[in-house]
Design an enzyme around this catalytic site. Structure first.
Site, mmCIF file in Angstrom:
data_model
loop_
_atom_site.group_PDB
_atom_site.id
_atom_site.type_symbol
_atom_site.label_atom_id
_atom_site.label_comp_id
_atom_site.label_asym_id
_atom_site.label_seq_id
_atom_site.Cartn_x
_atom_site.Cartn_y
_atom_site.Cartn_z
ATOM 1 N N GLY A 31 -3.135 9.123 -3.346
ATOM 2 C CA GLY A 31 -4.416 9.669 -3.809
ATOM 3 C C GLY A 31 -4.318 11.001 -4.509
ATOM 4 O O GLY A 31 -5.212 11.391 -5.253
ATOM 5 N N CYS A 34 -4.453 -1.489 -1.896
ATOM 6 C CA CYS A 34 -4.627 -0.050 -2.079
ATOM 7 C C CYS A 34 -5.538 0.170 -3.289
ATOM 8 O O CYS A 34 -5.222 -0.288 -4.390
ATOM 9 C CB CYS A 34 -3.253 0.581 -2.337
ATOM 10 S SG CYS A 34 -3.306 2.342 -2.699
ATOM 11 N N ASN A 35 -6.651 0.836 -3.071
ATOM 12 C CA ASN A 35 -7.589 1.105 -4.172
ATOM 13 C C ASN A 35 -6.966 2.023 -5.209
ATOM 14 O O ASN A 35 -7.134 1.835 -6.412
ATOM 15 C CB ASN A 35 -8.858 1.759 -3.625
ATOM 16 C CG ASN A 35 -9.635 0.842 -2.703
ATOM 17 O OD1 ASN A 35 -10.580 0.200 -3.123
ATOM 18 N ND2 ASN A 35 -9.229 0.756 -1.450
ATOM 19 N N THR A 36 -6.218 3.021 -4.740
ATOM 20 C CA THR A 36 -5.640 4.016 -5.649
ATOM 21 C C THR A 36 -4.568 3.378 -6.528
ATOM 22 O O THR A 36 -4.488 3.659 -7.729
ATOM 23 C CB THR A 36 -5.025 5.176 -4.825
ATOM 24 O OG1 THR A 36 -5.931 5.532 -3.778
ATOM 25 C CG2 THR A 36 -4.759 6.382 -5.688
ATOM 26 N N CYS A 77 -10.977 3.194 0.567
ATOM 27 C CA CYS A 77 -9.522 3.353 0.714
ATOM 28 C C CYS A 77 -9.130 2.474 1.883
ATOM 29 O O CYS A 77 -9.843 2.431 2.896
ATOM 30 C CB CYS A 77 -9.194 4.818 1.001
ATOM 31 S SG CYS A 77 -7.513 5.109 1.593
ATOM 32 N N THR A 78 -8.027 1.743 1.752
ATOM 33 C CA THR A 78 -7.698 0.752 2.778
ATOM 34 C C THR A 78 -7.279 1.368 4.113
ATOM 35 O O THR A 78 -7.206 0.666 5.116
ATOM 36 C CB THR A 78 -6.598 -0.201 2.278
ATOM 37 O OG1 THR A 78 -5.477 0.571 1.820
ATOM 38 C CG2 THR A 78 -7.110 -1.058 1.141
ATOM 39 N N HIS A 79 -7.019 2.674 4.112
ATOM 40 C CA HIS A 79 -6.762 3.332 5.396
ATOM 41 C C HIS A 79 -8.049 3.478 6.227
ATOM 42 O O HIS A 79 -7.993 3.542 7.454
ATOM 43 C CB HIS A 79 -6.181 4.732 5.176
ATOM 44 C CG HIS A 79 -4.728 4.751 4.825
ATOM 45 N ND1 HIS A 79 -4.244 4.373 3.596
ATOM 46 C CD2 HIS A 79 -3.644 5.124 5.563
ATOM 47 C CE1 HIS A 79 -2.924 4.511 3.580
ATOM 48 N NE2 HIS A 79 -2.527 4.963 4.762
ATOM 49 N N ASP A 123 0.880 -1.173 0.000
ATOM 50 C CA ASP A 123 0.000 0.000 0.000
ATOM 51 C C ASP A 123 0.915 1.220 0.000
ATOM 52 O O ASP A 123 2.126 1.108 0.201
ATOM 53 C CB ASP A 123 -0.873 -0.020 1.272
ATOM 54 C CG ASP A 123 -1.769 1.204 1.396
ATOM 55 O OD1 ASP A 123 -2.349 1.638 0.378
ATOM 56 O OD2 ASP A 123 -1.878 1.764 2.505
HETATM 57 N N1 DGL Z 1 -4.719 3.292 1.020
HETATM 58 C C1 DGL Z 1 -4.859 3.807 -0.294
HETATM 59 C C2 DGL Z 1 -6.145 3.364 -0.977
HETATM 60 O O1 DGL Z 1 -6.672 2.317 -0.672
HETATM 61 C C3 DGL Z 1 -4.586 5.240 -0.606
HETATM 62 C C4 DGL Z 1 -3.877 6.101 0.328
HETATM 63 C C5 DGL Z 1 -3.157 7.267 -0.303
HETATM 64 O O2 DGL Z 1 -3.790 8.218 -0.787
HETATM 65 O O3 DGL Z 1 -1.935 7.172 -0.308
HETATM 66 O O4 DGL Z 1 -6.654 4.028 -1.834
#
Ligand code: DGL
Length: 263
Positions: A43, A73-75, A184-186, A10
């Site tokens: 992001g 990580c989605n992004t 978002c995984t956060h 991520d």
């Molecule tokens: N954790 C990431 C996600 O799932 C993105 C975090 C970032 O913007 O760095 O999209």
């Protein structure tokens, strides 16, 4: 080969929400985790930059002998998964996307909110996801700049985090959302805070558990499921190792050895 580790990465510590799900479902698997914390937030970065980072990290996992990759990580997935699949056709590669389909099935009000990064929400992949699964519901998207950086501090109850998050969920509630996608995984780490600020009827949906199940399916299909015992999970970060080391007990429930990933 089946005892080789799985590489999970991520932009930062958010992917630990996925790592937890993978470890819970597949305790025999050895796991490697890279948090590209020195380049956070993805992001707000260009897709080209993120693709380069994905390639660097995937090369590193290859050197480490990984048998599969998870883009936690989605992004990074919207920007980089197609490239990685082309570059490494032999690997099972699992990406993530906001849970639009289950949210569309779950909503009673017909209005679904999506909290995600700017990069995810602006991507063609996300637009295609809405076209495919959200025709019968209204979807309100909310980019959340600044949230990831606050989560990376490890203080998940800070006033700064609370007020920024409040500003992001208010428009969703005002629009009548009864289901909110944590895209978002956060953000799964914000569930306790969200539970304090949202009516109890609001349904929160994330995809960590589904990603772990998809990984299990792919490994099983290819005869790559480990029989164990798993090696100790190893962590790398492109920022200061002590930063991630300090956060691990809260987000991974254990301490761990964190090394520097200086690529
Ligand atoms: N954790 C990431 C996600 O799932 C993105 C975090 C970032 O913007 O760095 O999209």
């Amino acid at each position: 080969m089946s005892e080789a580790p799985i590489g999970v990465f991520d932009s930062g510590v958010g992917g630990l929400s996925v790592l937890n799900e993978i470890h819970a479902l597949l305790p025999n698997e050895s796991l490697l985790y890279v948090g590209d914390c020195g380049h956070i937030p993805y992001g707000e970065k260009s897709p080209e930059f993120i693709r380069q980072r994905c390639a660097v990290i995937a090369d590193f996992f290859q050197q480490q002998g990984a048998k599969a990759i998870v883009l936690a990580c989605n992004t990074a997935t919207v920007a980089g998964v197609a490239d990685l699949r082309q570059r490494y056709p032999h690997w099972p590669i699992v990406g993530m996307e906001p849970a639009v389909k289950p949210a569309a099935a779950a909503t009673r009000s017909g209005v679904v909110g999506v909290l995600a990064t700017t990069g995810t929400l602006q991507s063609a992949k996300f637009a295609a996801l809405l076209d495919r699964f959200a025709n019968d519901v209204r979807v309100i998207t909310q980019p959340c700049p600044g949230l990831v950086e606050l989560i990376e501090t490890g203080d998940l109850q800070s006033q700064a985090l609370r007020s920024r998050l409040q500003g992001y969920v208010e428009p969703l509630l005002a629009a009548g959302c009864d289901t909110i996608i944590l895209g978002c995984t956060h953000y799964p780490f914000l569930k306790p805070l969200l539970r304090q600020m949202l009516p109890p009827s609001i349904c929160l949906i994330d995809t960590g558990a589904a990603v772990a199940r998809q990984l299990q399916r792919l490994l099983r299909e290819r005869g790559l499921l480990a029989t164990g015992p798993a090696q100790e999970t190893q962590f790398w970060t492109s920022a200061l190792p002590e930063q991630m080391r300090n956060i691990l007990p809260a987000l991974w429930n254990k301490s761990g050895v964190v090394r520097s990933f200086a690529l």
